[in-house]
Scaffold this motif. Structure first.
Motif, PDB file in Angstrom:
ATOM      1  N   PRO A   1       0.799  -1.232   0.000  1.00 42.38           N
ATOM      2  CA  PRO A   1       0.000   0.000   0.000  1.00 42.38           C
ATOM      3  C   PRO A   1       0.828   1.276   0.000  1.00 42.38           C
ATOM      4  N   GLN A   2       2.020   1.240   0.606  1.00 41.29           N
ATOM      5  CA  GLN A   2       2.851   2.431   0.684  1.00 41.29           C
ATOM      6  C   GLN A   2       3.120   3.000  -0.707  1.00 41.29           C
TER       7      GLN A   2
ATOM      8  N   GLY B   1       0.315   0.976   9.000  1.00 46.41           N
ATOM      9  CA  GLY B   1       0.854   0.027   8.035  1.00 46.41           C
ATOM     10  C   GLY B   1       0.226  -1.351   8.100  1.00 46.41           C
ATOM     11  N   GLU B   2       0.047  -1.878   9.302  1.00 46.77           N
ATOM     12  CA  GLU B   2      -0.501  -3.224   9.431  1.00 46.77           C
ATOM     13  C   GLU B   2      -1.956  -3.281   8.982  1.00 46.77           C
ATOM     14  N   SER B   3      -2.757  -2.326   9.438  1.00 42.35           N
ATOM     15  CA  SER B   3      -4.182  -2.347   9.081  1.00 42.35           C
ATOM     16  C   SER B   3      -4.388  -2.070   7.595  1.00 42.35           C
ATOM     17  N   LEU B   4      -3.620  -1.112   7.050  1.00 39.95           N
ATOM     18  CA  LEU B   4      -3.758  -0.832   5.623  1.00 39.95           C
ATOM     19  C   LEU B   4      -3.198  -1.971   4.777  1.00 39.95           C
TER      20      LEU B   4
ATOM     21  N   ASN C   1      -4.473  -6.125   0.919  1.00 40.73           N
ATOM     22  CA  ASN C   1      -4.514  -7.515   0.467  1.00 40.73           C
ATOM     23  C   ASN C   1      -5.947  -7.972   0.183  1.00 40.73           C
ATOM     24  N   GLU C   2      -6.889  -7.493   1.003  1.00 42.58           N
ATOM     25  CA  GLU C   2      -8.295  -7.821   0.758  1.00 42.58           C
ATOM     26  C   GLU C   2      -8.755  -7.185  -0.557  1.00 42.58           C
ATOM     27  N   TRP C   3      -8.332  -5.948  -0.793  1.00 44.32           N
ATOM     28  CA  TRP C   3      -8.703  -5.246  -2.027  1.00 44.32           C
ATOM     29  C   TRP C   3      -8.151  -5.959  -3.255  1.00 44.32           C
ATOM     30  N   LEU C   4      -6.936  -6.489  -3.143  1.00 45.97           N
ATOM     31  CA  LEU C   4      -6.317  -7.203  -4.265  1.00 45.97           C
ATOM     32  C   LEU C   4      -7.162  -8.409  -4.680  1.00 45.97           C
TER      33      LEU C   4
END
Length: 346
Positions: free
Chosen positions: A167-168, A333-336, A341-344
């Motif tokens: 995500p970064q 960072g962890e939550s995003l 990964n869910e969005w992918l």
């Protein structure tokens, strides 16, 4: 012959406390790793007799976390992107470094004054380079996008986009492309609405994204036609251009940051790791990173660079960029990462 034997004897005496030891140093490979090998690792091995095992990884904190939690420390020193450093330090994956023991610059200026402020801002690292994430195009494909808004415009600029699978930076770019002012990006991204907005914007190019894991893959994708534009560490594209690739770096909305040398929590070679970091972050070794267009973190090293070299460094384009917020990514960072990964998978 006698002089040669004397020099060998002197070197042996100097290096004897450290000789026959191995030190595992982990970084990012490619032209960047080659520059570190030439300017930092090989001189350290020659000076000390230590055998450095140089390994590659793809960044992030997952491998550090796995080693620490398993109590199986495979690395001693690791090159960490500052965007990951806050989290890695706060969660106990890295040792605290005594920065007061760093040597002065070659001009005699104390380390605390010679290093740029961001280089020593976190107690778990010592700044190594100033670098940036840019996007690049292949000029053989004609005029490419010149702004991050155009990067997201698949109608005007069709073709695949190569992006690093995390995500970064992708989240920041999505918000800027959607009209958020760079100075407001992290404030917006801290909200549920802002995160949804970033994912929605990424969704507009999702079918045109080629995901990759390692920076080394970015110039390959651009060169072989796997993508018409790629996100990349600026040094990777600079190195490819130097080798003759018809690439163009676009600095608009680049996200700049530092890398640091850090020490893995639980290493049995803490003292040796610190000796390596002291050596690798001296004036001359840091100036050698000009080979891959990354800016040195010591002012005394910057003074050794020509004006022509400085023009290719991220520090010459800061007004077009955004400073990565390591504290934000430590908090989110962890939550995003989970949401990403869910969005992918959607």
């Amino acid at each position: 012959m006698k002089k040669h034997l004397t020099l060998l004897a002197t070197a042996a005496l100097t290096a004897s406390p450290l000789m026959a030891q191995d030190l595992t140093v982990t970084s990012f490979g490619g032209a960047y790793g080659a520059a570190q090998m030439e300017h930092m690792i090989e001189p350290f091995m020659k000076e000390t007799g230590v055998n450095v095992l140089f390994e590659d990884y793809g960044g992030g904190v997952a491998e550090m976390k796995a080693q620490v939690e398993a109590g199986n420390i495979l690395w001693d020193v690791v090159d960490v992107e500052v965007i990951d450093l806050e989290r890695a330090c706060a969660e106990g994956y890295l040792e605290v470094i005594d920065q007061s023991t760093l040597p002065p610059g070659d001009d005699g200026v104390a380390a605390a004054d010679d290093f740029i402020p961001d280089a020593l801002a976190n107690e778990c690292g010592v700044g190594n380079i100033v670098w940036s994430i840019v996007f690049a195009t292949n000029t053989e494909n004609g005029e490419g996008p010149q702004t991050i808004e155009e990067f997201f415009d698949v109608e005007t600029f069709p073709g695949n986009r190569g992006l690093r699978k995390r995500p970064q930076v992708n989240m920041e770019w999505a918000l800027i492309a959607d009209g958020v002012a760079p100075e407001d990006v992290y404030e917006v991204l801290a909200t549920e609405e802002g995160q949804a907005r970033a994912f929605a914007k990424l969704g507009t190019i999702k079918e045109n994204i080629v995901w990759y894991d390692s920076w080394s893959q970015a110039p390959v994708l651009l060169n072989d036609g796997g993508a018409t534009m790629v996100q990349s560490a600026n040094g990777r594209i600079f190195a490819a251009i130097q080798e003759g690739s018809p690439f163009e770096i676009v600095w608009d909305s680049h996200v700049y940051d530092l890398d640091v040398w850090a020490i893995m929590k639980g290493t049995e070679k803490m003292d040796l790791a610190m000796e390596f970091i002291k050596s690798a972050t001296r004036t001359v070794p840091l100036s050698g990173m000009e080979d891959v267009a990354y800016g040195p973190t010591r002012r005394s090293a910057q003074a050794l660079l020509s004006d022509e070299v400085k023009a290719n460094l991220p520090t010459a384009h800061l007004d077009a960029g955004l400073k990565a917020d390591g504290i934000f990514w430590a908090d989110y960072g962890e939550s995003l990462g989970e949401k990403f990964n869910e969005w992918l998978l959607q």
